[in-house]
Design an enzyme around this catalytic site. Structure first.
Site, PDB file in Angstrom:
ATOM      1  N   CYS A 148       0.823  -1.217   0.000  1.00 19.49           N
ATOM      2  CA  CYS A 148       0.000   0.000   0.000  1.00 19.49           C
ATOM      3  C   CYS A 148       0.853   1.260   0.000  1.00 19.49           C
ATOM      4  O   CYS A 148       0.459   2.291  -0.565  1.00 19.49           O
ATOM      5  CB  CYS A 148      -0.909   0.027   1.230  1.00 19.49           C
ATOM      6  SG  CYS A 148      -1.851  -1.476   1.527  1.00 19.49           S
ATOM      7  N   ASP A 198      -3.351  -2.718   8.015  1.00 20.62           N
ATOM      8  CA  ASP A 198      -4.404  -3.598   8.511  1.00 20.62           C
ATOM      9  C   ASP A 198      -4.231  -5.023   8.009  1.00 20.62           C
ATOM     10  O   ASP A 198      -4.435  -5.988   8.739  1.00 20.62           O
ATOM     11  CB  ASP A 198      -5.773  -3.083   8.070  1.00 20.62           C
ATOM     12  CG  ASP A 198      -6.135  -1.753   8.708  1.00 20.62           C
ATOM     13  OD1 ASP A 198      -5.294  -1.214   9.448  1.00 20.62           O
ATOM     14  OD2 ASP A 198      -7.240  -1.271   8.472  1.00 20.62           O
ATOM     15  N   CYS A 247      -2.234   3.206   2.975  1.00 14.13           N
ATOM     16  CA  CYS A 247      -3.068   2.261   3.710  1.00 14.13           C
ATOM     17  C   CYS A 247      -4.190   2.983   4.464  1.00 14.13           C
ATOM     18  O   CYS A 247      -4.149   4.195   4.669  1.00 14.13           O
ATOM     19  CB  CYS A 247      -2.205   1.429   4.649  1.00 14.13           C
ATOM     20  SG  CYS A 247      -2.980  -0.110   5.182  1.00 14.13           S
ATOM     21  N   ASP A 248      -5.147   2.200   4.926  1.00 12.39           N
ATOM     22  CA  ASP A 248      -6.452   2.685   5.362  1.00 12.39           C
ATOM     23  C   ASP A 248      -6.443   3.918   6.263  1.00 12.39           C
ATOM     24  O   ASP A 248      -7.117   4.904   5.983  1.00 12.39           O
ATOM     25  CB  ASP A 248      -7.196   1.571   6.105  1.00 12.39           C
ATOM     26  CG  ASP A 248      -7.545   0.401   5.208  1.00 12.39           C
ATOM     27  OD1 ASP A 248      -7.177   0.431   4.025  1.00 12.39           O
ATOM     28  OD2 ASP A 248      -8.181  -0.542   5.702  1.00 12.39           O
ATOM     29  N   LYS A 249      -5.735   3.874   7.395  1.00  7.94           N
ATOM     30  CA  LYS A 249      -5.867   4.943   8.387  1.00  7.94           C
ATOM     31  C   LYS A 249      -5.095   6.187   8.013  1.00  7.94           C
ATOM     32  O   LYS A 249      -5.358   7.266   8.548  1.00  7.94           O
ATOM     33  CB  LYS A 249      -5.415   4.442   9.765  1.00  7.94           C
ATOM     34  CG  LYS A 249      -6.116   3.182  10.242  1.00  7.94           C
ATOM     35  CD  LYS A 249      -7.616   3.296  10.152  1.00  7.94           C
ATOM     36  CE  LYS A 249      -8.304   1.981  10.437  1.00  7.94           C
ATOM     37  NZ  LYS A 249      -8.042   0.934   9.446  1.00  7.94           N
ATOM     38  N   CYS A 264      -5.227  -2.229  -1.128  1.00  4.30           N
ATOM     39  CA  CYS A 264      -6.167  -3.326  -1.387  1.00  4.30           C
ATOM     40  C   CYS A 264      -7.181  -2.949  -2.458  1.00  4.30           C
ATOM     41  O   CYS A 264      -7.762  -1.868  -2.441  1.00  4.30           O
ATOM     42  CB  CYS A 264      -6.879  -3.710  -0.106  1.00  4.30           C
ATOM     43  SG  CYS A 264      -5.767  -4.323   1.176  1.00  4.30           S
ATOM     44  N   GLU A 293     -10.589  -4.832  13.535  1.00  6.09           N
ATOM     45  CA  GLU A 293     -11.507  -5.272  12.485  1.00  6.09           C
ATOM     46  C   GLU A 293     -11.656  -6.790  12.533  1.00  6.09           C
ATOM     47  O   GLU A 293     -10.715  -7.505  12.877  1.00  6.09           O
ATOM     48  CB  GLU A 293     -10.992  -4.855  11.111  1.00  6.09           C
ATOM     49  CG  GLU A 293     -10.961  -3.352  10.928  1.00  6.09           C
ATOM     50  CD  GLU A 293     -10.401  -2.918   9.588  1.00  6.09           C
ATOM     51  OE1 GLU A 293     -10.576  -1.753   9.229  1.00  6.09           O
ATOM     52  OE2 GLU A 293      -9.771  -3.760   8.900  1.00  6.09           O
ATOM     53  N   SER A 296     -13.536  -4.818   8.459  1.00  2.00           N
ATOM     54  CA  SER A 296     -12.747  -4.418   7.310  1.00  2.00           C
ATOM     55  C   SER A 296     -13.672  -4.032   6.173  1.00  2.00           C
ATOM     56  O   SER A 296     -14.796  -4.540   6.063  1.00  2.00           O
ATOM     57  CB  SER A 296     -11.844  -5.571   6.873  1.00  2.00           C
ATOM     58  OG  SER A 296     -11.327  -5.346   5.584  1.00  2.00           O
TER      59      SER A 296
END
Length: 582
Positions: free
Chosen positions: A64, A96, A137-139, A209, A458, A483
């Protein structure tokens, strides 16, 4: 006499437009500061340029973020070309995907706050004029927007892009498939060699992702919000045109800085509602509810979970994207991208026009959408993938402050069954893998909330294991999160959480749980008031360091799980309040 930190230290020096950095670079009293800056490469002419922070979440531990150092070169070139002076900082990230199902996942949501804090400290500590946040990445994505909202200076968020699909035989696959393969392996449906084939295929290179999981959901949300340049976030990580987008971001941040266009020009109630509508229409992650609420709190905007619910009432799902659909973010990009989705929403009157960091309005960006001939990724309002939005906020006995239920990947309106209660994600996962959980059960995973975890993990390992084993007629409730790759009849963010004595802590094995999507209820067939007599929450595991700081300061999930003081009260609709009082 005191001097405001945003004013020049020498009263004889005038600020140049929005030039905060003049307090560091201008006048005889700043000679020492300039000596450091000269060593870092600046010259006399550079001291008159806006100083732009490039805050990077680059790391080599995950696809990511592993390419973001290269993207910074393009951003840097754009800043220089537009007449600015770039300065680089790195901040942390927690992936994650790697930490999922392990104690390390407790660090994920906490990292959102640490990233936002670190951006604020680096930028304010040097009184920089503008910020480009490069995220993956996500956060890292909501954290960047939270920091910009908090500081309210010129800034934008540039997403590193989606990963491309992997392939197993002729099938295109994403990380979703490997988590489901773990469940299939546990059920004996595939062997070690087959699991390794999937494991080796799903991540073919750089990028986040690939489905409309949390990263791509938030990348779209920030584009529609206007704090990311329309089109920049859509380009996949390895696409050759990514370089031009980075340079564009560099040029744009200098333009916004010289114009004095601060972040809260773009982060407004209208733009947050637009973002929530786009999340619904794309079938996006339920994590967006928490992140959009947190961004709003940082910006001082009255916007919360009920606004997210209303967005889903108004906007059907028009994108056929994983986890509930067939396609990936790279397919959406080829079909017409976020511009096409925005165009559909604008034409249907689902969103309102608003300014964006490109200098053009949202609708002006949308009108330039180029729909690929014959594409089937984005449908129309007349023929949506789902007539309702991708999630709902529900209340009831178990969730008086609310819970977020996923609606993609199923067509269930009511589910009733006996509770199977677990006090940790690991216990639930083992029960699924050893066959202790069956069709018709309501799995409850608690003490995984913001304080209880701490960190609100998650539950993808559990939901994917259920799918991989072919267990479909189950519901899952948790005070943790899901997730973006999770799907099925699952509800997370149950508030108040078990660790603070929320009603979910009172539920026992065998209690009959009823989940009613239409009436927005999660109820249990026992008298919880009687059961509460003499009850005290289970002791939670002691923590130290940043985990202890987070536990001590974090707000409820219904308030975005922020750590800033005095977040506003959680939004609870009048009907739910009346039920609580009764």
């Amino acid at each position: 006499m005191t001097t405001d930190a945003s004013s020049p230290a020498d009263p004889k020096i005038a600020l140049n437009g929005n030039r905060r950095s003049a307090v560091v670079t201008q006048g005889p009293n700043r000679a020492a500061a300039r000596s450091y800056l000269r060593a870092a490469g600046m010259s006399d002419a550079d001291f008159d340029k806006p100083m732009i922070a490039i805050v990077n979440t680059w790391s080599t531990i995950t696809p990511c973020n592993m390419h973001l150092d290269r993207l910074a070169n393009d951003v840097r070139a754009g800043i220089v070309a537009a007449g600015g002076w770039p300065v680089d900082f790195n901040t942390v990230m927690v992936t994650d995907g790697i930490s999922m199902g392990t104690p390390g996942m407790k660090a994920s949501l906490i990292s959102r706050e640490v990233i936002a804090d670190s951006i604020e400290l680096a930028v304010e500590g040097h009184q920089l004029d503008g910020v480009v946040c490069i995220v993956g990445c996500d956060k890292t994505i909501p954290a960047a927007a939270m920091a910009l909202a908090r500081m309210d200076i010129p800034g934008l968020v540039y997403y590193g892009g989606t990963i491309m699909p992997g392939t197993v035989g002729t099938a295109e696959v994403s990380v979703q498939e490997v988590f489901e393969a773990i469940g299939a392996h546990g059920a004996g449906k595939i062997d070690d060699a087959q699991l390794k084939i999937v494991e080796s295929a799903v991540c073919p290179g750089a990028g986040a992702c690939g489905g409309q999981f949390t990263a791509n959901t938030m990348a779209m949300a920030l584009s529609v919000m206007g704090i990311s340049p329309m089109g920049a976030n859509d380009v996949p990580a390895v696409d050759p045109s990514k370089a031009a987008e980075g340079e564009r971001c560099g040029r744009l941040i200098v333009e916004r800085t010289l114009a004095g266009d601060n972040a809260r020009k773009y982060i407004t109630r209208d733009s947050l509602k637009n973002a929530a509508v786009a999340v619904s229409a794309s079938g996006g992650s339920t994590n967006a509810v928490m992140h959009l609420t947190a961004i709003a709190i940082e910006a001082g905007v009255d916007f919360g979970v009920e606004d997210c619910h209303q967005a889903c009432v108004e906007a059907p799902v028009i994108c056929d994207l994983k986890p509930g659909g067939r396609f990936l973010a790279s397919h959406l990009y080829a079909a017409g991208g976020t511009r096409l989705v925005t165009q559909r929403l604008a034409e249907a009157g689902k969103i309102v026009d608003a300014p964006t960091v490109t200098g053009r309005s949202l609708f002006a960006e949308a009108v330039e959408a180029e729909e690929a001939p014959g594409q089937i990724v984005v449908t129309t309002m007349d023929a949506p993938v789902m007539a309702r939005g991708s999630y709902a906020v529900i209340y009831g006995d178990i969730a008086p402050e609310g819970a977020i239920i996923k609606l993609t990947g199923h067509a269930i309106d009511v589910f009733e069954g006996p509770a199977c209660v677990f006090d940790s994600e690991e216990d639930a996962f083992h029960a699924v893998q050893d066959g202790s959980v069956g069709e018709g059960d309501v799995i409850i995973i608690r003490y995984e909330g913001p304080r209880g975890g701490p960190g609100m993990r998650e539950m993808l390992q559990v939901t994917a294991a259920l799918k991989g084993r072919g267990i479909n007629n189950v519901a899952l409730l948790t005070d943790g999160r899901f997730s973006g790759a999770s799907y099925g009849f699952v509800a997370g963010h149950v508030s108040p959480e078990a660790a603070v004595g929320g009603p979910i802590a009172l539920v026992r094995d065998g209690d009959r749980i009823r989940i009613d999507v239409t009436n927005r209820r999660i109820d249990v067939d026992v008298d919880l008031a009687t059961r509460r007599a003499g009850f005290s929450p289970r002791a939670i595991t002691p923590v130290h360091g940043v985990f202890a700081k987070y536990r001590a300061s974090v707000a409820s999930a219904s308030q975005g799980a922020v750590t800033i003081p005095n977040p506003p009260p959680a939004q609870v609709p009048a009907a739910a309040k009346a039920h609580q009082e009764a």
